[in-house]
Scaffold this active site. Structure first.
Site, PDB file in Angstrom:
ATOM      1  N   SER A 174      -6.015  58.024 -12.468  1.00  0.00           N
ATOM      2  CA  SER A 174      -5.224  58.764 -13.458  1.00  0.00           C
ATOM      3  C   SER A 174      -3.890  58.070 -13.718  1.00  0.00           C
ATOM      4  CB  SER A 174      -4.997  60.197 -12.982  1.00  0.00           C
ATOM      5  OG  SER A 174      -4.441  60.197 -11.683  1.00  0.00           O
ATOM      6  N   ASN A 211      -2.387  66.939  -3.026  1.00  0.00           N
ATOM      7  CA  ASN A 211      -2.669  68.214  -3.683  1.00  0.00           C
ATOM      8  C   ASN A 211      -1.396  69.030  -3.942  1.00  0.00           C
ATOM      9  OD1 ASN A 211      -5.189  67.277  -3.326  1.00  0.00           O
ATOM     10  ND2 ASN A 211      -5.885  68.879  -1.910  1.00  0.00           N
ATOM     11  N   THR A 245       0.449  89.936 -50.960  1.00  0.00           N
ATOM     12  CA  THR A 245      -0.574  90.327 -49.981  1.00  0.00           C
ATOM     13  C   THR A 245      -1.891  89.852 -50.588  1.00  0.00           C
ATOM     14  OG1 THR A 245      -1.028  92.489 -50.955  1.00  0.00           O
ATOM     15  CG2 THR A 245       0.698  92.423 -49.266  1.00  0.00           C
ATOM     16  N   HIS A 246      -2.805  89.433 -49.752  1.00  0.00           N
ATOM     17  CA  HIS A 246      -4.081  88.851 -50.229  1.00  0.00           C
ATOM     18  C   HIS A 246      -3.846  87.709 -51.212  1.00  0.00           C
ATOM     19  CE1 HIS A 246      -5.956  92.602 -48.679  1.00  0.00           C
ATOM     20  NE2 HIS A 246      -4.869  93.154 -49.187  1.00  0.00           N
ATOM     21  N   SER A 251      -0.143  58.879 -53.091  1.00  0.00           N
ATOM     22  CA  SER A 251      -1.566  58.569 -53.074  1.00  0.00           C
ATOM     23  C   SER A 251      -1.734  57.091 -53.375  1.00  0.00           C
ATOM     24  CB  SER A 251      -2.272  59.410 -54.138  1.00  0.00           C
ATOM     25  OG  SER A 251      -3.471  58.775 -54.536  1.00  0.00           O
ATOM     26  N   LYS A 255       0.991  61.462 -57.566  1.00  0.00           N
ATOM     27  CA  LYS A 255       0.862  62.411 -56.456  1.00  0.00           C
ATOM     28  C   LYS A 255       2.030  62.361 -55.468  1.00  0.00           C
ATOM     29  CE  LYS A 255      -2.212  64.723 -55.254  1.00  0.00           C
ATOM     30  NZ  LYS A 255      -3.490  64.304 -54.650  1.00  0.00           N
ATOM     31  N   ASN A 276       2.221  64.219 -51.837  1.00  0.00           N
ATOM     32  CA  ASN A 276       1.414  65.080 -50.966  1.00  0.00           C
ATOM     33  C   ASN A 276       2.222  65.621 -49.791  1.00  0.00           C
ATOM     34  OD1 ASN A 276      -0.858  64.536 -52.560  1.00  0.00           O
ATOM     35  ND2 ASN A 276      -1.301  62.672 -51.381  1.00  0.00           N
ATOM     36  N   GLU A 286       0.681  69.469 -43.848  1.00  0.00           N
ATOM     37  CA  GLU A 286      -0.758  69.484 -43.553  1.00  0.00           C
ATOM     38  C   GLU A 286      -1.011  69.074 -42.105  1.00  0.00           C
ATOM     39  OE1 GLU A 286      -2.086  68.493 -48.126  1.00  0.00           O
ATOM     40  OE2 GLU A 286      -2.189  66.935 -46.626  1.00  0.00           O
ATOM     41  N   TYR A 288      -8.135  72.807  -4.204  1.00  0.00           N
ATOM     42  CA  TYR A 288      -8.118  71.622  -5.070  1.00  0.00           C
ATOM     43  C   TYR A 288      -9.513  71.074  -5.327  1.00  0.00           C
ATOM     44  CZ  TYR A 288      -7.028  67.236  -7.249  1.00  0.00           C
ATOM     45  OH  TYR A 288      -6.978  66.215  -8.154  1.00  0.00           O
ATOM     46  N   GLN A 346      -7.569  67.274 -12.307  1.00  0.00           N
ATOM     47  CA  GLN A 346      -6.881  66.087 -12.835  1.00  0.00           C
ATOM     48  C   GLN A 346      -6.884  66.068 -14.368  1.00  0.00           C
ATOM     49  OE1 GLN A 346      -6.832  62.215 -10.690  1.00  0.00           O
ATOM     50  NE2 GLN A 346      -8.182  61.563 -12.325  1.00  0.00           N
ATOM     51  N   LYS A 372      -3.544  66.955 -16.833  1.00  0.00           N
ATOM     52  CA  LYS A 372      -2.461  66.121 -17.362  1.00  0.00           C
ATOM     53  C   LYS A 372      -2.750  65.604 -18.766  1.00  0.00           C
ATOM     54  CE  LYS A 372      -2.631  64.482 -13.281  1.00  0.00           C
ATOM     55  NZ  LYS A 372      -2.855  65.732 -12.537  1.00  0.00           N
TER      56      LYS A 372
END
Ligand code: ARG
Length: 503
Positions: free
Chosen positions: A65, A152, A197-198, A319, A325, A327, A332, A359, A364, A367
């Protein structure tokens, strides 16, 4: 499975281990090198004593690791320094030995800081690597640092120390993000826009009230962080591999020395506990989900169809094909990252579910999830703060999107204020909507003579209802969109921030 199919049979190797000969083929050379690395790594193993032969190279890489837990080099050294002091107190080290160890650990720390620490084959994880280097620097006495300690309890304390530091950093990013929203809310109180709303136009609201609707979830995230911090801030060191510490280590003072509030209660639980990671991953997922909803609103508001906001070029992209464009990639990505972080939460919950006591190496995996989430979240918060801070709001476009049928509820409230029960008032207001549609006439142009046919309660003062400011100012009760409530919200959120502190 047949073990020999996986492991390199080192001890029965027919191959010479020196590669000075240039008559040896490259394939054989490769095998020799792999074996030499394996011999090296066996020699260096913390747990090599009872093992015969070496670890299969693929298993070696699979098990290691170090490539990601080296992130905790500082915390690992911090834990070891405190542990050396605890060993001294427990008379397991002499003053000189303790000083030697601490000086050695400081030396190791300097190497990491300078970027000169060299990871060796066999450095399975950060604990192994630091201890190996410590022994190289201080010699035999280095072997005393691990007295009564296990990786551990060591990994658990390292992670808590690391996460504690991260929580402080991330809280300042979150505070900054809230301040950005509050600043805009303070400066742009006069801007009115449709509330939805909606995704259908519903009632007029203040732009600031909408901004504040994204402040409160973030404030609650900060509150939740305080609780999470408390649970992170409990020291597992001194729990050993699982059964505890046999050397009379003063765990309370060890905990204090490392800045923890207290020591864990049960050694079995302490080495197996990763609730603090799960809780952090949940916290991060919820926060990122809040941010994704703000991002989604802003993505919509930045379309030509809405045109309420325009993103600064610093937080948008173009773009490669369509020159016109712009964006909202920042937003996003913020929206998308909420999915990634929630995936980390679910993935790690699946790792934890059903693990036997204490343990297991499955732990492991913690992480990978923790570090990825932490890094992504720091990016998300900073990008979001920057995007909100620099965007331009188009007050005229917001105003133009307000249409008079959004005042239908206000017509009902007008009648309620004149004594009509709300249900009947709702009905009458519906008739006003129908009338305006059939006459192709906006509310404010409807002749009073027609309105009184719907209800005699309509009088000249109905003209005051055809006013969006008037509409928003009705909502004076706490939490509403009237100026008074918006101001109160800003004051309360600011007060929360002033009083906020993690540690
Ligand atoms: N690298 C390990 C981890 O992150 C450290 C603990 C190893 N303990 C053990 N008994 N193998 O979980």
């Amino acid at each position: 499975m047949n073990k020999s199919s996986l492991s390199v049979p080192l001890d029965s190797s027919p191959l010479p281990l020196d590669d000075s000969s240039d008559r040896v083929s490259p394939v054989i050379l490769w095998h020799k090198k792999t074996r030499m690395a394996a011999v090296e790594s066996k020699r260096a193993k913390l747990w090599g004593g009872r093992f015969v032969g070496s670890t299969d190279p693929v298993m070696e890489a699979f098990n290691a690791s170090i490539s990601y837990d080296k992130k905790m080099w500082k915390e690992d050294i911090q834990g070891s320094v405190a542990y050396a002091k605890a060993l001294l107190k427990a008379n397991l080290l002499t003053e000189t030995e303790c000083n030697n160890l601490i000086t050695g650990l400081e030396e190791v720390e300097k190497e990491w800081e300078a970027g000169t620490f060299s990871i060796q084959p066999g450095d399975e994880d950060i604990h192994t690597a630091n201890e190996r280097r410590l022994k190289e620097i201080v010699g035999e006495v280095g072997g005393k640092i691990h007295t009564g300690r296990s990786r551990n309890d060591q990994v658990a304390v390292d992670m808590k120390l690391w996460l504690r530091g991260h929580l402080v950093d991330i809280s300042s990013h979150l505070v900054n993000f809230i301040q950005v929203l509050l600043e805009r809310a303070e400066n742009e109180k006069e801007i009115l826009m449709p509330g939805y709303t909606h995704l259908q136009r519903a009632q007029p609201i203040r732009w600031s009230h909408w901004l504040l609707s994204h402040v409160w979830p973030a404030v609650h995230d900060l509150e939740r962080l305080t609780g999470l911090y408390l649970r992170v801030n409990v020291c597992p060191l001194g729990s050993g591999a699982l059964a505890g510490n046999p050397f009379n280590i003063d765990r309370q003072s060890l905990a204090e020395d490392l800045g923890f509030e207290e020591a864990t209660e049960n050694s079995l639980q302490a080495v197996s506990d990763r609730d603090f990671v799960v809780e952090y991953l949940f916290w991060a997922s919820l926060l990122s989900s809040h941010l994704s909803r703000l991002a989604e609103d802003l993505i919509l508001y930045s379309t030509s169809e809405f045109g309420f906001v325009k993103l600064h070029d610093a937080y948008a992209t173009g773009s490669s094909l369509m020159p016109q464009k712009k964006n909202p990639d920042s937003l996003e990505l913020v929206r998308g990252k909420a999915g990634t972080l929630t995936g980390n939460l679910c993935g790690f919950m699946m790792v934890m579910k059903g693990l036997p006591s204490t343990y297991n190496k499955d732990l492991q995996e913690d992480k990978l999830k923790l570090f990825e989430t932490a890094e992504v979240l720091a990016g998300v918060l900073q990008v979001m703060a920057g995007t909100v801070q620099t965007l331009k709001v188009n007050a005229d476009a917001c105003r133009r999107a307000l249409s008079e049928e959004m005042l239908s509820t206000d017509v009902a409230y007008y009648l309620v204020k004149k004594g009509m029960p709300f249900r009947s008032a709702h009905e009458k207001a519906g008739e006003v909507v129908k009338l305006s549609e059939s006459l192709h006439c906006s509310f404010s142009s409807l002749p009073l003579s027609e309105l009184v046919k719907i209800s005699p309660l309509f009088t000249e003062d109905i003209s005051s209802v055809w006013n969006f400011e008037h509409s928003v100012e009705q909502y004076q009760a706490d939490g509403g969109t009237a100026l008074k409530s918006v101001n109160n919200q800003i004051t309360r959120a600011r007060k929360f921030l002033t009083n906020f502190s993690l540690a």
